[in-house]
Write a protein that holds these residues in place. Structure first.
Motif, PDB file in Angstrom:
ATOM      1  N   VAL A 186      -9.481  40.662  26.614  1.00  0.00           N
ATOM      2  CA  VAL A 186      -9.661  39.205  26.572  1.00  0.00           C
ATOM      3  C   VAL A 186     -11.107  38.864  26.219  1.00  0.00           C
ATOM      4  N   PHE A 187     -12.059  39.510  26.902  1.00  0.00           N
ATOM      5  CA  PHE A 187     -13.462  39.206  26.634  1.00  0.00           C
ATOM      6  C   PHE A 187     -13.859  39.641  25.237  1.00  0.00           C
ATOM      7  N   GLY A 188     -13.358  40.814  24.846  1.00  0.00           N
ATOM      8  CA  GLY A 188     -13.647  41.313  23.500  1.00  0.00           C
ATOM      9  C   GLY A 188     -13.194  40.307  22.454  1.00  0.00           C
ATOM     10  N   THR A 189     -11.958  39.813  22.625  1.00  0.00           N
ATOM     11  CA  THR A 189     -11.419  38.846  21.673  1.00  0.00           C
ATOM     12  C   THR A 189     -12.266  37.581  21.664  1.00  0.00           C
ATOM     13  N   LEU A 190     -12.613  37.119  22.859  1.00  0.00           N
ATOM     14  CA  LEU A 190     -13.424  35.906  22.959  1.00  0.00           C
ATOM     15  C   LEU A 190     -14.759  36.076  22.236  1.00  0.00           C
ATOM     16  N   CYS A 191     -15.432  37.217  22.502  1.00  0.00           N
ATOM     17  CA  CYS A 191     -16.738  37.468  21.882  1.00  0.00           C
ATOM     18  C   CYS A 191     -16.598  37.484  20.372  1.00  0.00           C
ATOM     19  N   PHE A 192     -15.532  38.114  19.896  1.00  0.00           N
ATOM     20  CA  PHE A 192     -15.305  38.198  18.465  1.00  0.00           C
ATOM     21  C   PHE A 192     -15.152  36.798  17.875  1.00  0.00           C
ATOM     22  N   MET A 193     -14.383  35.966  18.561  1.00  0.00           N
ATOM     23  CA  MET A 193     -14.144  34.613  18.069  1.00  0.00           C
ATOM     24  C   MET A 193     -15.439  33.806  18.049  1.00  0.00           C
ATOM     25  N   VAL A 194     -16.237  33.971  19.134  1.00  0.00           N
ATOM     26  CA  VAL A 194     -17.505  33.244  19.195  1.00  0.00           C
ATOM     27  C   VAL A 194     -18.418  33.700  18.065  1.00  0.00           C
ATOM     28  N   SER A 195     -18.471  35.030  17.829  1.00  0.00           N
ATOM     29  CA  SER A 195     -19.317  35.534  16.739  1.00  0.00           C
ATOM     30  C   SER A 195     -18.874  34.947  15.415  1.00  0.00           C
ATOM     31  N   CYS A 196     -17.551  34.942  15.163  1.00  0.00           N
ATOM     32  CA  CYS A 196     -17.031  34.376  13.923  1.00  0.00           C
ATOM     33  C   CYS A 196     -17.459  32.921  13.795  1.00  0.00           C
ATOM     34  N   ALA A 197     -17.316  32.186  14.885  1.00  0.00           N
ATOM     35  CA  ALA A 197     -17.663  30.766  14.854  1.00  0.00           C
ATOM     36  C   ALA A 197     -19.137  30.590  14.524  1.00  0.00           C
ATOM     37  N   LEU A 198     -19.987  31.430  15.141  1.00  0.00           N
ATOM     38  CA  LEU A 198     -21.425  31.310  14.910  1.00  0.00           C
ATOM     39  C   LEU A 198     -21.771  31.640  13.465  1.00  0.00           C
ATOM     40  N   ILE A 199     -21.156  32.714  12.951  1.00  0.00           N
ATOM     41  CA  ILE A 199     -21.422  33.099  11.559  1.00  0.00           C
ATOM     42  C   ILE A 199     -20.994  31.961  10.640  1.00  0.00           C
ATOM     43  N   GLY A 200     -19.792  31.428  10.932  1.00  0.00           N
ATOM     44  CA  GLY A 200     -19.285  30.309  10.144  1.00  0.00           C
ATOM     45  C   GLY A 200     -20.238  29.138  10.171  1.00  0.00           C
ATOM     46  N   LEU A 201     -20.719  28.820  11.363  1.00  0.00           N
ATOM     47  CA  LEU A 201     -21.627  27.683  11.523  1.00  0.00           C
ATOM     48  C   LEU A 201     -22.907  27.886  10.722  1.00  0.00           C
ATOM     49  N   SER A 202     -23.453  29.123  10.784  1.00  0.00           N
ATOM     50  CA  SER A 202     -24.731  29.360  10.112  1.00  0.00           C
ATOM     51  C   SER A 202     -24.552  29.227   8.589  1.00  0.00           C
ATOM     52  N   PHE A 203     -23.399  29.679   8.067  1.00  0.00           N
ATOM     53  CA  PHE A 203     -23.117  29.509   6.641  1.00  0.00           C
ATOM     54  C   PHE A 203     -23.039  28.033   6.298  1.00  0.00           C
ATOM     55  N   TYR A 204     -22.324  27.335   7.133  1.00  0.00           N
ATOM     56  CA  TYR A 204     -22.109  25.907   6.899  1.00  0.00           C
ATOM     57  C   TYR A 204     -23.452  25.180   6.868  1.00  0.00           C
ATOM     58  N   GLY A 205     -24.302  25.513   7.882  1.00  0.00           N
ATOM     59  CA  GLY A 205     -25.618  24.877   7.967  1.00  0.00           C
ATOM     60  C   GLY A 205     -26.437  25.157   6.727  1.00  0.00           C
ATOM     61  N   ARG A 206     -26.363  26.398   6.215  1.00  0.00           N
ATOM     62  CA  ARG A 206     -27.177  26.775   5.074  1.00  0.00           C
ATOM     63  C   ARG A 206     -26.735  25.986   3.830  1.00  0.00           C
ATOM     64  N   ARG A 207     -25.431  25.855   3.703  1.00  0.00           N
ATOM     65  CA  ARG A 207     -24.931  25.156   2.529  1.00  0.00           C
ATOM     66  C   ARG A 207     -25.432  23.703   2.527  1.00  0.00           C
ATOM     67  N   GLU A 208     -25.432  23.117   3.720  1.00  0.00           N
ATOM     68  CA  GLU A 208     -25.925  21.737   3.843  1.00  0.00           C
ATOM     69  C   GLU A 208     -27.368  21.640   3.367  1.00  0.00           C
ATOM     70  N   GLU A 209     -28.165  22.650   3.825  1.00  0.00           N
ATOM     71  CA  GLU A 209     -29.582  22.637   3.457  1.00  0.00           C
ATOM     72  C   GLU A 209     -29.758  22.698   1.948  1.00  0.00           C
ATOM     73  N   THR A 210     -29.007  23.632   1.321  1.00  0.00           N
ATOM     74  CA  THR A 210     -29.172  23.779  -0.129  1.00  0.00           C
ATOM     75  C   THR A 210     -28.759  22.481  -0.826  1.00  0.00           C
TER      76      THR A 210
END
Ligand SMILES: *[C@@H]1O[C@H](CO)[C@@H](O)[C@H](O)[C@H]1NC(C)=O
Ligand SMILES: *[C@@H]1O[C@H](CO)[C@@H](O)[C@H](O)[C@H]1NC(C)=O
Ligand SMILES: *[C@@H]1O[C@H](CO)[C@@H](O)[C@H](O)[C@H]1NC(C)=O
Length: 214
Positions: A186-210
């Motif tokens: 359960v924790f492993g899955t949660l951590c994985f999902m959070v990491s995915c979300a964070l990676i997604g967010l950072s991409f999204y933020g970068r695109r906005e900046e550009t």
């Protein structure tokens, strides 16, 4: 940036004020917190004891009681005895206990109790005793403490290997491998999902900046 600094300063000062308030101490004698039968409960001190000198004995009680006096205790210079009680439930709550310095007896002596759910908080970080037994738990049904509380006691002990004198048989199934595996999953899955979300967010933020750059 400035807002962030101000916010953290505010949080730090609130924290400082809070710790200063909670630093006020009330010293009690263990006898003021000891009861030898149901009638003694009325005589328990009303003081919000934080430091207790002497043993605390809770004995021969029957039935759930309101005993909020133990909640405030942070340091105990003596032992805690809980013996011969029935159906106390969670009446004895030591959520704020941080240290136990026992003299000759084990730091905790929990014997012959039925239906006791002792609450020991995770703040407990230091336990020492002159006895060759650190914790004495016998003849309690069901086990007076949870496994995580036992773990807290284990970690808090002064010696490298605290001595538990116990006949506890856990009724919980927490020791089973599948239980840990389930939670790891359960924790492993949660951590994985959070990491995915964070990676997604950072991409999204970068695109906005550009976009802004253009
Ligand atoms: C606590 O009070 C009792 C008498 O009420 C006294 O005999 C004892 O020495 C006191 N203990 C401490 C640690 O002050
Ligand atoms: C608890 O009960 C046992 C046996 O009934 C007795 O010997 C002992 O003195 C009791 N302990 C206390 C603190 O009253
Ligand atoms: C603790 O010491 C007592 C004597 O003071 C002795 O009888 C007992 O066997 C010792 N227990 C352990 C676990 O070492």
């Amino acid at each position: 940036m400035r807002l962030k600094v101000q916010t953290s300063l505010a949080i730090i000062s609130v924290f400082a004020i809070f710790t200063r308030i909670s630093a006020t101490e009330t010293i009690c004698n263990g006898t003021e917190l000891s009861v030898y039968d149901d009638l003694d409960i009325g005589g328990l001190t009303e003081k919000p004891c934080t430091k207790v000198f002497g043993d605390i004995v809770i004995a021969n009680l029957n039935g759930g009681k309101r005993m909020s006096n133990y909640w405030t205790i942070e340091e105990l210079y003596g032992s805690l005895f809980i013996v011969n009680t029935t159906n106390l439930g969670d009446s004895v709550n030591l959520q704020n206990l941080q240290t136990i310095h026992a003299a000759e007896s084990p730091a905790l002596v929990i014997r012959n109790n039925r239906g006791l759910r002792l609450a020991i908080g995770a703040r407990l970080g230091h336990v020492s005793t002159g006895s060759n037994i650190t914790y004495w738990f016998t003849d309690n049904w069901p086990a007076a403490m949870t496994e995580s509380e036992h773990y807290t006691l284990f970690m808090a002990s002064d010696k490298n290997r605290p001595v538990f004198y116990t006949d506890n048989h856990f009724t919980t199934r927490q020791c089973d491998g599948w239980y840990y595996k389930l939670w790891t999953f359960v924790f492993g899955t949660l951590c994985f999902m959070v990491s995915c979300a964070l990676i997604g967010l950072s991409f999204y933020g970068r695109r906005e900046e550009t976009k802004k750059g253009i």
